[in-house]
Write a protein that holds these residues in place. Structure first.
Motif, short mmCIF file in Angstrom:
data_model
loop_
_atom_site.label_atom_id
_atom_site.label_comp_id
_atom_site.label_asym_id
_atom_site.label_seq_id
_atom_site.Cartn_x
_atom_site.Cartn_y
_atom_site.Cartn_z
N GLN A 1 -3.05 4.98 0.59
CA GLN A 1 -3.89 3.79 0.64
C GLN A 1 -3.95 3.22 2.06
O GLN A 1 -5.01 2.80 2.53
CB GLN A 1 -3.39 2.72 -0.32
N GLU B 1 -11.20 3.49 7.04
CA GLU B 1 -12.34 2.60 6.85
C GLU B 1 -12.47 1.62 8.03
O GLU B 1 -13.58 1.35 8.50
CB GLU B 1 -12.22 1.83 5.54
N GLU C 1 -6.23 5.39 4.06
CA GLU C 1 -7.63 5.16 3.68
C GLU C 1 -8.15 3.86 4.29
O GLU C 1 -9.27 3.82 4.81
CB GLU C 1 -7.79 5.13 2.17
N LEU C 2 -7.35 2.81 4.25
CA LEU C 2 -7.74 1.54 4.86
C LEU C 2 -7.92 1.72 6.37
O LEU C 2 -8.92 1.25 6.94
CB LEU C 2 -6.69 0.46 4.57
N LEU D 1 0.81 -1.20 0.00
CA LEU D 1 0.00 0.00 0.00
C LEU D 1 0.86 1.26 0.00
O LEU D 1 1.89 1.30 0.67
CB LEU D 1 -0.89 0.02 1.25
#
Length: 93
Positions: A73, A80, A76-77, A69
Motif C-alpha cells: 500500500q 500515485e 502504491e501511494l 499501510l
C-alpha cells in the motif's frame, strides 16, 4: 504549530504543508505536518500521519490522522504521488 500531537523534528517528512479539512458543514484551511514513519525495531507497517494546526480555529478539535499501510500500500501511494507530481510539473512547462 504549538502543542502538537505528532512528534516533529529534523526527521519529520514534511513539517509545513498547506491543508484543508472538509466536513459536511465546514471547510477549514490551515498549515499541517505530514510524516511517513515506521517502528525502529520490528516494523509491521508504514505509518502516514497528518496533523493540521488548529490554533486559529477553536471549533476544529485537535487531532491527528494516521494511516497504517502495508508495504504494498505504501508503494502504491508513493507511485500515485509520483504520477500526480509529474502531471503538475508537466502542466507548469
Amino acid at each position: 504549530m504549538s502543542d502538537r500531537l505528532m512528534r516533529v523534528n529534523a526527521y519529520t517528512t514534511l513539517d509545513y504543508v498547506e491543508a484543508t479539512a472538509t466536513g459536511h458543514e465546514f471547510e477549514f484551511d490551515s498549515v499541517a505536518v505530514a510524516n511517513a514513519t515506521t517502528d525502529r525495531e520490528e516494523p509491521d507497517c508504514v505509518r502516514f500521519q497528518v496533523e493540521l494546526d488548529n490554533a486559529t480555529d477553536q471549533h476544529f478539535p485537535k487531532h491527528m490522522t494516521e494511516l497504517e499501510l502495508t508495504p504494498d500500500q505504501a508503494r502504491e501511494l508513493a507511485s500515485e504521488l509520483e504520477k500526480y507530481a509529474d502531471r503538475v510539473e508537466d502542466a507548469a512547462k
